[in-house]
Scaffold this active site. Structure first.
Site, PDB file in Angstrom:
ATOM      1  N   ARG A  64      -8.556  11.421  17.697  1.00 45.37           N
ATOM      2  CA  ARG A  64      -7.644  10.508  17.013  1.00 45.37           C
ATOM      3  C   ARG A  64      -8.452   9.312  16.515  1.00 45.37           C
ATOM      4  O   ARG A  64      -8.870   8.460  17.301  1.00 45.37           O
ATOM      5  CB  ARG A  64      -6.523  10.054  17.945  1.00 45.37           C
ATOM      6  CG  ARG A  64      -5.560  11.168  18.320  1.00 45.37           C
ATOM      7  CD  ARG A  64      -4.916  11.748  17.093  1.00 45.37           C
ATOM      8  NE  ARG A  64      -3.718  12.518  17.411  1.00 45.37           N
ATOM      9  CZ  ARG A  64      -2.992  13.114  16.500  1.00 45.37           C
ATOM     10  NH1 ARG A  64      -3.330  13.062  15.220  1.00 45.37           N
ATOM     11  NH2 ARG A  64      -1.919  13.792  16.849  1.00 45.37           N
ATOM     12  N   GLU A  95      -6.531  22.207   6.988  1.00 44.75           N
ATOM     13  CA  GLU A  95      -7.954  22.194   6.637  1.00 44.75           C
ATOM     14  C   GLU A  95      -8.732  21.072   7.331  1.00 44.75           C
ATOM     15  O   GLU A  95      -9.890  21.235   7.685  1.00 44.75           O
ATOM     16  CB  GLU A  95      -8.080  22.041   5.115  1.00 44.75           C
ATOM     17  CG  GLU A  95      -9.467  22.231   4.578  1.00 44.75           C
ATOM     18  CD  GLU A  95      -9.479  22.173   3.060  1.00 44.75           C
ATOM     19  OE1 GLU A  95      -9.995  21.180   2.526  1.00 44.75           O
ATOM     20  OE2 GLU A  95      -8.962  23.115   2.427  1.00 44.75           O
ATOM     21  N   PHE A 115       0.847  -1.197   0.000  1.00 44.36           N
ATOM     22  CA  PHE A 115       0.000   0.000   0.000  1.00 44.36           C
ATOM     23  C   PHE A 115       0.875   1.236   0.000  1.00 44.36           C
ATOM     24  O   PHE A 115       1.887   1.284   0.702  1.00 44.36           O
ATOM     25  CB  PHE A 115      -0.904   0.003   1.238  1.00 44.36           C
ATOM     26  CG  PHE A 115      -1.664   1.286   1.443  1.00 44.36           C
ATOM     27  CD1 PHE A 115      -2.803   1.570   0.710  1.00 44.36           C
ATOM     28  CD2 PHE A 115      -1.235   2.226   2.371  1.00 44.36           C
ATOM     29  CE1 PHE A 115      -3.494   2.762   0.890  1.00 44.36           C
ATOM     30  CE2 PHE A 115      -1.923   3.412   2.569  1.00 44.36           C
ATOM     31  CZ  PHE A 115      -3.062   3.680   1.818  1.00 44.36           C
ATOM     32  N   SER A 167       6.920   2.551  17.271  1.00 42.76           N
ATOM     33  CA  SER A 167       6.465   1.152  17.269  1.00 42.76           C
ATOM     34  C   SER A 167       7.473   0.304  16.506  1.00 42.76           C
ATOM     35  O   SER A 167       7.217  -0.111  15.378  1.00 42.76           O
ATOM     36  CB  SER A 167       5.083   1.040  16.615  1.00 42.76           C
ATOM     37  OG  SER A 167       4.134   1.814  17.306  1.00 42.76           O
ATOM     38  N   GLU A 197       5.089  23.328  13.364  1.00 41.64           N
ATOM     39  CA  GLU A 197       3.964  22.670  14.048  1.00 41.64           C
ATOM     40  C   GLU A 197       3.544  23.416  15.307  1.00 41.64           C
ATOM     41  O   GLU A 197       2.360  23.542  15.591  1.00 41.64           O
ATOM     42  CB  GLU A 197       4.304  21.207  14.381  1.00 41.64           C
ATOM     43  CG  GLU A 197       4.297  20.281  13.196  1.00 41.64           C
ATOM     44  CD  GLU A 197       2.919  20.069  12.576  1.00 41.64           C
ATOM     45  OE1 GLU A 197       1.887  20.297  13.246  1.00 41.64           O
ATOM     46  OE2 GLU A 197       2.877  19.656  11.397  1.00 41.64           O
TER      47      GLU A 197
END
Length: 189
Positions: free
Chosen positions: A70, A144, A22, A119, A98
């Site tokens: 989340r 957005e 993917f 992870s 950020e």
């Protein structure tokens, strides 16, 4: 003692084949066939990620946090400002970007604290954690698709949010821990 980064380490798994599964806008997934230390083979599912930054930002002795939903966890949680690296972007620049985008504050002082994996069993993502203070009002520029609120919390509020499960993610838990250490070091001076 073996170098933990060396391909000569006895636990090193040599990649024999990589199969892309993917390709998304933020992550990709691949399956690698690897040769095990005992000569056998196995498959490893690996998530590729461009990396991210997070900022432990202090404003008047309080830590800036954002509250947002989340989807992967199906919950709202409180986190330190953070986001992914843009292609070719230096981590420090991303941290400054950020921080201002999510909180509306600019840091006149920022320093790298730690880089860590999120992870390691299946993802290559690294988060570069920065400490920022000496903040000045800037301008919030949310993406957005980004909906969040910002607040400055005390150490006691951070502890309460952890007990309540509102602070739940590793980067923010680490930031709270480091904040405690910074405060204790300041008190010893």
């Amino acid at each position: 003692m073996h170098d933990f980064r060396s391909k000569n380490h006895p636990f090193y798994e040599k990649t024999l084949e990589t199969k892309p599964i993917f390709e998304g806008r933020m992550i990709s997934l691949q399956v690698d066939t690897v040769k095990l230390p005992n000569g056998g083979t196995a498959t490893r599912e690996i998530v590729r990620h461009p990396g991210a930054v997070a900022v432990l930002a202090l404003l008047d002795g309080k830590m800036l946090v954002v509250e947002q939903f989340r989807k992967a966890l199906e919950r709202v949680q409180v986190e330190i400002p953070a986001g992914k690296l843009d292609p070719g972007e230096a981590p420090e620049q991303a941290a400054l970007r950020e921080l201002e985008e999510e909180t509306g504050y600019r840091a006149r002082n920022i320093r790298h604290v730690q880089t860590f994996s999120t992870s390691p069993g299946f993802a290559e993502e690294l988060i570069h954690l920065y400490f920022a203070d000496d903040l000045e009002q800037g301008e919030e520029h949310l993406d957005e698709e980004e909906f969040l609120t910002c607040e400055a919390i005390t150490p006691e509020q951070a502890d309460e949010y952890i007990r309540e499960g509102r602070i739940f993610d590793a980067k923010t838990l680490l930031a709270v821990h480091l904040w405690r250490e910074f405060r204790q070091a300041d008190e010893r001076r």
